[in-house]
Design a protein around this motif. Sequence first.
Motif, PDB file in Angstrom:
ATOM      1  N   GLY A  84       0.827  -1.199   0.000  1.00  0.00           N
ATOM      2  CA  GLY A  84       0.000   0.000   0.000  1.00  0.00           C
ATOM      3  C   GLY A  84       0.858   1.244   0.000  1.00  0.00           C
ATOM      4  N   PRO A  85       0.325   2.358  -0.465  1.00  0.00           N
ATOM      5  CA  PRO A  85       1.104   3.608  -0.496  1.00  0.00           C
ATOM      6  C   PRO A  85       1.338   4.142   0.903  1.00  0.00           C
ATOM      7  CG  PRO A  85      -1.178   4.014  -1.080  1.00  0.00           C
ATOM      8  CD  PRO A  85      -1.031   2.528  -0.977  1.00  0.00           C
ATOM      9  N   ARG A  86       2.261   5.053   1.022  1.00  0.00           N
ATOM     10  CA  ARG A  86       2.530   5.698   2.301  1.00  0.00           C
ATOM     11  C   ARG A  86       1.424   6.711   2.597  1.00  0.00           C
ATOM     12  NH1 ARG A  86       8.212   4.947   3.954  1.00  0.00           N
ATOM     13  NH2 ARG A  86       7.648   6.316   5.683  1.00  0.00           N
ATOM     14  N   THR A  87       1.212   6.941   3.894  1.00  0.00           N
ATOM     15  CA  THR A  87       0.216   7.919   4.316  1.00  0.00           C
ATOM     16  C   THR A  87       0.470   9.267   3.660  1.00  0.00           C
ATOM     17  OG1 THR A  87       0.001   6.819   6.455  1.00  0.00           O
ATOM     18  CG2 THR A  87      -0.774   9.088   6.308  1.00  0.00           C
ATOM     19  N   ARG A  88       1.722   9.687   3.630  1.00  0.00           N
ATOM     20  CA  ARG A  88       2.040  11.019   3.110  1.00  0.00           C
ATOM     21  C   ARG A  88       1.704  11.145   1.631  1.00  0.00           C
ATOM     22  NH1 ARG A  88       8.363   9.960   4.245  1.00  0.00           N
ATOM     23  NH2 ARG A  88       8.927   8.773   2.367  1.00  0.00           N
ATOM     24  N   ASP A  89       1.711  10.013   0.917  1.00  0.00           N
ATOM     25  CA  ASP A  89       1.341  10.055  -0.501  1.00  0.00           C
ATOM     26  C   ASP A  89      -0.176  10.052  -0.663  1.00  0.00           C
ATOM     27  OD1 ASP A  89       3.997  10.074  -1.380  1.00  0.00           O
ATOM     28  OD2 ASP A  89       4.116   7.884  -1.194  1.00  0.00           O
ATOM     29  N   ILE A  90      -0.879   9.341   0.221  1.00  0.00           N
ATOM     30  CA  ILE A  90      -2.343   9.303   0.142  1.00  0.00           C
ATOM     31  C   ILE A  90      -2.933  10.680   0.426  1.00  0.00           C
ATOM     32  CG2 ILE A  90      -4.438   8.319   1.158  1.00  0.00           C
ATOM     33  CD1 ILE A  90      -2.792   5.817   1.822  1.00  0.00           C
ATOM     34  N   ILE A  91      -2.413  11.338   1.472  1.00  0.00           N
ATOM     35  CA  ILE A  91      -3.016  12.603   1.883  1.00  0.00           C
ATOM     36  C   ILE A  91      -2.720  13.749   0.919  1.00  0.00           C
ATOM     37  CG2 ILE A  91      -3.015  11.931   4.298  1.00  0.00           C
ATOM     38  CD1 ILE A  91      -0.666  13.780   4.762  1.00  0.00           C
ATOM     39  N   LYS A  92      -1.772  13.535  -0.002  1.00  0.00           N
ATOM     40  CA  LYS A  92      -1.505  14.579  -0.998  1.00  0.00           C
ATOM     41  C   LYS A  92      -2.753  14.877  -1.818  1.00  0.00           C
ATOM     42  CE  LYS A  92       3.465  13.753  -1.662  1.00  0.00           C
ATOM     43  NZ  LYS A  92       4.492  13.222  -2.591  1.00  0.00           N
ATOM     44  N   GLU A  93      -3.652  13.888  -1.911  1.00  0.00           N
ATOM     45  CA  GLU A  93      -4.872  14.075  -2.703  1.00  0.00           C
ATOM     46  C   GLU A  93      -5.725  15.211  -2.160  1.00  0.00           C
ATOM     47  OE1 GLU A  93      -8.650  11.461  -4.442  1.00  0.00           O
ATOM     48  OE2 GLU A  93      -7.275  10.567  -2.981  1.00  0.00           O
ATOM     49  N   PHE A  94      -5.725  15.383  -0.833  1.00  0.00           N
ATOM     50  CA  PHE A  94      -6.606  16.391  -0.244  1.00  0.00           C
ATOM     51  C   PHE A  94      -5.881  17.349   0.705  1.00  0.00           C
ATOM     52  CE2 PHE A  94      -6.972  12.396   2.170  1.00  0.00           C
ATOM     53  CZ  PHE A  94      -6.530  12.807   3.419  1.00  0.00           C
ATOM     54  N   GLN A  95      -4.569  17.272   0.775  1.00  0.00           N
ATOM     55  CA  GLN A  95      -3.816  18.111   1.708  1.00  0.00           C
ATOM     56  C   GLN A  95      -3.715  19.538   1.173  1.00  0.00           C
ATOM     57  OE1 GLN A  95       0.323  16.932   2.397  1.00  0.00           O
ATOM     58  NE2 GLN A  95      -0.059  17.148   4.586  1.00  0.00           N
ATOM     59  N   ALA A  96      -3.992  20.514   2.038  1.00  0.00           N
ATOM     60  CA  ALA A  96      -4.031  21.918   1.624  1.00  0.00           C
ATOM     61  C   ALA A  96      -2.637  22.496   1.437  1.00  0.00           C
ATOM     62  CB  ALA A  96      -4.798  22.737   2.660  1.00  0.00           C
ATOM     63  N   THR A  97      -2.531  23.377   0.464  1.00  0.00           N
ATOM     64  CA  THR A  97      -1.310  24.150   0.262  1.00  0.00           C
ATOM     65  C   THR A  97      -1.691  25.627   0.240  1.00  0.00           C
ATOM     66  OG1 THR A  97      -1.556  23.927  -2.143  1.00  0.00           O
ATOM     67  CG2 THR A  97      -0.130  22.340  -1.016  1.00  0.00           C
ATOM     68  N   ALA A  98      -0.853  26.452   0.835  1.00  0.00           N
ATOM     69  CA  ALA A  98      -1.178  27.865   1.006  1.00  0.00           C
ATOM     70  C   ALA A  98      -0.951  28.652  -0.282  1.00  0.00           C
ATOM     71  CB  ALA A  98      -0.356  28.462   2.140  1.00  0.00           C
ATOM     72  N   ASP A  99      -1.890  29.541  -0.577  1.00  0.00           N
ATOM     73  CA  ASP A  99      -1.786  30.490  -1.676  1.00  0.00           C
ATOM     74  C   ASP A  99      -2.289  31.819  -1.125  1.00  0.00           C
ATOM     75  OD1 ASP A  99      -2.190  32.187  -3.798  1.00  0.00           O
ATOM     76  OD2 ASP A  99      -3.074  30.677  -5.119  1.00  0.00           O
ATOM     77  N   PRO A 100      -1.388  32.736  -0.760  1.00  0.00           N
ATOM     78  CA  PRO A 100      -1.802  33.981  -0.088  1.00  0.00           C
ATOM     79  C   PRO A 100      -2.874  34.753  -0.842  1.00  0.00           C
ATOM     80  CG  PRO A 100       0.574  33.727   0.005  1.00  0.00           C
ATOM     81  CD  PRO A 100       0.077  32.654  -0.896  1.00  0.00           C
ATOM     82  N   ASP A 101      -2.753  34.838  -2.174  1.00  0.00           N
ATOM     83  CA  ASP A 101      -3.748  35.585  -2.950  1.00  0.00           C
ATOM     84  C   ASP A 101      -5.120  34.924  -2.851  1.00  0.00           C
ATOM     85  OD1 ASP A 101      -1.884  37.435  -3.718  1.00  0.00           O
ATOM     86  OD2 ASP A 101      -1.410  36.415  -5.610  1.00  0.00           O
ATOM     87  N   PHE A 102      -5.128  33.583  -2.954  1.00  0.00           N
ATOM     88  CA  PHE A 102      -6.404  32.882  -2.852  1.00  0.00           C
ATOM     89  C   PHE A 102      -7.007  33.056  -1.462  1.00  0.00           C
ATOM     90  CE2 PHE A 102      -8.956  29.258  -1.611  1.00  0.00           C
ATOM     91  CZ  PHE A 102      -9.869  29.189  -2.656  1.00  0.00           C
ATOM     92  N   LEU A 103      -6.182  32.984  -0.421  1.00  0.00           N
ATOM     93  CA  LEU A 103      -6.692  33.108   0.943  1.00  0.00           C
ATOM     94  C   LEU A 103      -7.282  34.491   1.191  1.00  0.00           C
ATOM     95  CD1 LEU A 103      -3.903  31.183   2.885  1.00  0.00           C
ATOM     96  CD2 LEU A 103      -6.207  30.385   2.307  1.00  0.00           C
ATOM     97  N   ASN A 104      -6.725  35.512   0.554  1.00  0.00           N
ATOM     98  CA  ASN A 104      -7.312  36.849   0.667  1.00  0.00           C
ATOM     99  C   ASN A 104      -8.716  36.866   0.062  1.00  0.00           C
ATOM    100  OD1 ASN A 104      -5.121  38.016   1.960  1.00  0.00           O
ATOM    101  ND2 ASN A 104      -4.118  38.611   0.044  1.00  0.00           N
ATOM    102  N   ASP A 105      -8.864  36.219  -1.093  1.00  0.00           N
ATOM    103  CA  ASP A 105     -10.183  36.137  -1.723  1.00  0.00           C
ATOM    104  C   ASP A 105     -11.148  35.321  -0.857  1.00  0.00           C
ATOM    105  OD1 ASP A 105      -9.213  37.598  -3.791  1.00  0.00           O
ATOM    106  OD2 ASP A 105      -9.039  35.926  -5.199  1.00  0.00           O
ATOM    107  N   LEU A 106     -10.607  34.294  -0.204  1.00  0.00           N
ATOM    108  CA  LEU A 106     -11.449  33.467   0.658  1.00  0.00           C
ATOM    109  C   LEU A 106     -11.933  34.265   1.871  1.00  0.00           C
ATOM    110  CD1 LEU A 106     -12.659  30.695   0.949  1.00  0.00           C
ATOM    111  CD2 LEU A 106     -10.539  29.888   1.996  1.00  0.00           C
ATOM    112  N   HIS A 107     -11.074  35.118   2.413  1.00  0.00           N
ATOM    113  CA  HIS A 107     -11.485  36.010   3.494  1.00  0.00           C
ATOM    114  C   HIS A 107     -12.663  36.880   3.053  1.00  0.00           C
ATOM    115  CE1 HIS A 107      -8.869  35.654   6.978  1.00  0.00           C
ATOM    116  NE2 HIS A 107      -7.816  35.496   6.187  1.00  0.00           N
ATOM    117  N   THR A 108     -12.546  37.447   1.876  1.00  0.00           N
ATOM    118  CA  THR A 108     -13.605  38.317   1.350  1.00  0.00           C
ATOM    119  C   THR A 108     -14.907  37.539   1.171  1.00  0.00           C
ATOM    120  OG1 THR A 108     -11.959  39.662   0.190  1.00  0.00           O
ATOM    121  CG2 THR A 108     -14.249  39.837  -0.560  1.00  0.00           C
TER     122      THR A 108
END
Length: 547
Positions: free
Chosen positions: A170-194
Amino acid sequence: MNTPDNTVQVTSLPDLAQILPYLLGHYPDDSIALHAPGPNFHDGPTMTCPLPEDTAEWQATAENAARQFVAYAHNQGHDPTLGVIIYLSREPRPGQSPEDTAALLAPIGTWLTDEFKHRATVLRTISLVANRWWAYECTIDGCCEGEPLPSPDDSTSIVAQMTRLGRTPGPRTRDIIKEFQATADPDFLNDLHTAADHFNSQCATNAGRDATLMTTLNQIDTAMSQFRNGAHALSRALTTQLIVGLQDDDAVEAGMAHTQDDDLPHARRLWAYLARHCAEPFTHEAAPILTLFAFAAWRQGDLIAVRLALRDAITNDPDYELATGIHLGTIDGEDPREWLASAREGHARCMAHLQHAVEVTSEYRPTTDTTAVRYREALDTAATHYYDQAQTEEGRLLARHGTIDIANGALADFRNGRPQLKDDTAARIILGLQDLHARDAALSTGEESDLPYERQLWGYLARRCVPPHTAKAPPLLTLLGWVAWRQGDTHTASHAFVEALDSYPGYTMAKLLLDGIRNEIDPARFLAECRDAVAEFAANRPYLDTI
């Protein structure tokens, strides 16, 4: 370990270490894994429990895992006193050697063994660190410490044996969670705040919440259609709006309803895509989206992805009951199709409620088309003149009676089939009815034949209370609700009173009338009081001649 046609030999500690990802179906990074061997070794219950980053939490985590595993094993019809194997896995952190990590893990085995006492028998405690293994029960110095896992080229290794049988680890946990693990995008997060700020302001009232929910449901349909047609991403606006819209439990239920067999891969990709956008400080908002991802994975039979997604969902929001419920459902072997049927029923009820609510509130909800600008300008202009007039007691008295006179004229127009008022006339009535005495004098007390025209007038004026004048709607909503109650339409009346109270929580008349409906009081009682108020107001009319 036996398969239907073949046997895999587990004859040594290296074999025992190497077989873990085959037992679990994945390699559990930074976890406690527990396995109670059955007759064919791989038979029997297994459980994984993530290790928190904070080592101060490890003892409590281990003790809780031991208790859960004993209960789970018994529920699976297995006696853990026949033997349990403990696996501890963790990758070294920066500046930490594999030996340091293995030593850090060692106390966990002791805590588990102590907690298992008299309820389970520990056969082996093995740690896996950086592709090496340690067996803690071995007391010989230098033995079973940091040995590398067998090479796949070794024909006797577990990997070689499994490869011959067509099995892959089976794959490693760290590879499985890449499917849904969040990555930061400051510009997007500003839009999400709005988007979050806008969502919260829109949901400040029941009608606003219903309208926003309907928008979210339509957006879910749009997003699913795009992913069904092969899309792998959404526009930024739709992505932010969906993330905040899915904070509504009814929207999540609608999302669950989109897990019919043909839609499963598309739904899973959509929820994973949204979850990857929920980075700090929006990890709390990820909980319902991760839960939707987990539900789609559960429907697909991918229990490993389910548990990892729910782990993150519950970590982000420990009080999120749906995530906990689905987690328990997977443990208890429930059928996700029953959850799907329940979600579809709930979604159907929600849609029926929303459609009815939209019909009801369309009678008085502020206009949003191009006429809204005209209505706002009329209210802005009328406000200056009205408030100047109401500076003195005599001015207020004249304004009150003037409001009623104008309202009566407007009602006559509606009665005669001319339901359009000039903008300045409508604005003058709206402003005048902010005075409680004028409002009380406008309460419906006449013949039932007049009720449809009164209701039409108050709804017409309420729709003109456009931003930034929405706070002027409560008197109109209260008057409309009272007429609707007199007509026997308690549903619309209740909606109108609730909307008035949403806008102005201390609006006493709306609360009084709403309580009357909820307590099933006869409106005739209020009608008598209204007539007294109208008569008292009319009695002051002669005084106007002396001003």
